[in-house]
Every structure is written in C-alpha cells, then in structure tokens.
Scaffold this active site. Structure first.
Site, PDB file in Angstrom:
ATOM      1  N   HIS A 175      55.217  32.540 -27.198  1.00 13.80           N
ATOM      2  CA  HIS A 175      56.224  31.502 -26.951  1.00 13.80           C
ATOM      3  C   HIS A 175      56.908  31.807 -25.617  1.00 13.80           C
ATOM      4  CE1 HIS A 175      60.226  29.672 -27.122  1.00 13.80           C
ATOM      5  NE2 HIS A 175      59.813  28.871 -28.095  1.00 13.80           N
ATOM      6  N   GLY A 176      57.377  33.065 -25.474  1.00 16.35           N
ATOM      7  CA  GLY A 176      57.874  33.538 -24.181  1.00 16.35           C
ATOM      8  C   GLY A 176      59.348  33.297 -23.901  1.00 16.35           C
ATOM      9  N   ASP A 177      60.019  32.521 -24.754  1.00 13.76           N
ATOM     10  CA  ASP A 177      61.460  32.300 -24.558  1.00 13.76           C
ATOM     11  C   ASP A 177      62.122  32.148 -25.926  1.00 13.76           C
ATOM     12  OD1 ASP A 177      63.864  31.945 -23.202  1.00 13.76           O
ATOM     13  OD2 ASP A 177      63.566  29.796 -22.872  1.00 13.76           O
ATOM     14  N   LEU A 178      61.724  33.037 -26.828  1.00  7.47           N
ATOM     15  CA  LEU A 178      62.166  32.897 -28.219  1.00  7.47           C
ATOM     16  C   LEU A 178      63.517  33.576 -28.417  1.00  7.47           C
ATOM     17  CD1 LEU A 178      60.872  31.563 -30.741  1.00  7.47           C
ATOM     18  CD2 LEU A 178      60.352  33.862 -31.510  1.00  7.47           C
TER      19      LEU A 178
END
Length: 283
Positions: A175-178
C-alpha cells in the site's frame, strides 16, 4: 481555471458512463477531486477524478486497489482514464478511536487490514514503485538541511535504511501509505484507501503507523505506545520486530526529509525519532 474545467468535463462524462443521477463535491486535494454520487437515488458511491499532474503515482495506487478486489481495501467498481468509480466509505477513520485513547485496538485493526492486503494473489499489477526508489530522497538529503541537534538522528536512520535494503526480504506489493487516517470504517470492517503502489519488504507496510495518527504526536512519541505497537504488529503479522522498528525509524526520517524539502516543520517526526531509535536498539 483549466484544472476546474478538467474536473467538470470528467464529471459529466462519468455521470453518463455509469448512469449516475446526482453528484455532490466532497473534497479537493492537491492530487484529486472527490465527489459523492448516486445511482438512481439508491446507492451512494464515490467518484475520484485524478488531477493530470498526479496521474502517474495515483494510477499505480488505483491499479493496486483493483488488485485487492475489496479485500481489506475500498472496492473499485470501474475506472475510465483518470476517473475512478468506487465504494463510498463514510464511517470515519481509524484515527478517531486512536486519538480517543484506543491505541491497542487501533493497532490490532491495522494488523488485520495488513494481513488482508498482503494475502498472496496472482498477477501483481505492473509498474509499482520499488521501495528503494521511494527512499531516494532520504539518501539524497544533505544532513545540513536538518536542525543541528537532530543530525545524528538523520545519520542513524539513513544507516538503518541502508542496512534493511542490504538484507534480503520477501518482495510484495505494498500500500505504501498505510496509517490510521487512510483506514476507514465501513459495514465490511476497516478498509484501506489511497495506496501509493510500492513494491518491497512487507515489514515496511507498518512503518507509517509509528508517526501517526494526525494530531496524535503525543501517542506516537510515547515509548510505551511504540513498544506496544511493535509487539502487536509483530505477533499478529509474523514480521520481525526489530525490522518493523527499523523501518519505522527510517520512514520517520524519510517523512522529515520530504517535509524539509517542502519547507514544512518536522516537529512530529523529531518527537518520535529518538524513541523509535531507542526501541530499535533494544529490539
């Protein structure tokens, strides 16, 4: 003006394409416009129109959302160009209960979401951003851009990041921006929104949590909370606890570098970093 007309054109096309009957503007961010729409007065849905300048990064995120197929994340019904027709979530974010003192419950909820997002699925989307590329800003930043008293924090965090990249790990879509305010309540449980679309170490997925939620610096910088979060995430996801804390420190420093680049204060990151590094040393 040009941008606004871009949104209007995309909106009118979407209304026809998906037989939508009503649209209400909800928000405009630097990257997109968001509308709540109705189909024949029955169901609410969301329409996200990506701004042309954000098309590349947002496109990666949308492909990843489609790949999740609603498992742990908001469902994408259809897309056309830079317009995304998707599930409407209005139950509030996970940031709310956490700011109200329910941090353990919040971390358990996050672990459940991560477990869903990281389930093995065939045919990962193309063009995801390698995690190493994402961290380039950290490695390119001149240490002198940091406040004098915090330069050792920068150096240590960058060193940990390099060490993590040198140590092989599984490589999965991320996801990278959780973080808490990118996880929303729904009748299907907690669901992630707005992924960045990265590719890398699964343990990185939890890094953002340690400098969040928004307006939650007191919680995030508390050594007891840091330890409890690392315990819960490690136990429930099976990721190495030291690795989780290493990524948390590295990400806090990366986040600070982004803010320094934009001329923003880094008070939140500086409140967390010393305690994240201590927790990493002890792990």
């Amino acid at each position: 003006m040009m941008n606004q007309s871009h949104a209007e054109t995309a909106l009118s096309r979407a209304m026809i394409r998906w037989s939508l009957t009503k649209s209400t503007p909800v928000a405009e961010t630097p990257r997109s416009w968001l509308f709540r729409v109705e189909q024949n007065g029955r169901n609410f849905a969301a329409l996200k129109i990506i701004k042309p300048e954000a098309s590349k990064e947002e496109g990666r995120g949308v492909r990843l959302l489609q790949w999740y197929e609603g498992d742990g994340a908001a469902t994408v019904f259809d897309t056309h160009g830079d317009t995304i027709f998707m599930e409407w979530l209005d139950g509030g974010t996970l940031g709310e209960p956490v700011r109200a003192g329910k941090d353990d419950e919040g971390t358990i909820a996050i672990a459940t979401v991560v477990a869903s997002l990281h389930k093995p699925r065939p045919d990962a989307p193309e063009g995801l951003e390698p995690l190493r590329d994402r961290f380039q800003t950290l490695f390119d930043t001149d240490v002198r851009a940091w406040p004098h008293t915090a330069r050792d924090l920068y150096a240590r965090s960058a060193g940990i990041a390099l060490k993590l990249f040198d140590k092989p790990s599984a490589i999965v879509p991320l996801h990278g921006d959780l973080h808490h305010d990118n996880i929303m309540s729904s009748d299907r449980g907690w669901l992630a929104i707005d992924p960045k679309g990265l590719l890398g170490d699964p343990a990185y997925e939890t890094a953002n949590i340690f400098i969040n939620p928004e307006r939650g610096d007191k919680i995030a910088s508390d050594p007891k909370r840091i330890a409890a979060r690392a315990d819960i995430l490690s136990q429930r996801l099976g990721y190495n606890r030291k690795r989780i804390l290493g990524w948390a420190a590295a990400h806090a420093a990366l986040s600070a570098c982004w803010d320094i680049e934009e001329g923003k204060p880094i008070i939140g990151q500086l409140a967390c970093l010393p305690n994240l590094l201590s927790a990493y040393d002890l792990a």
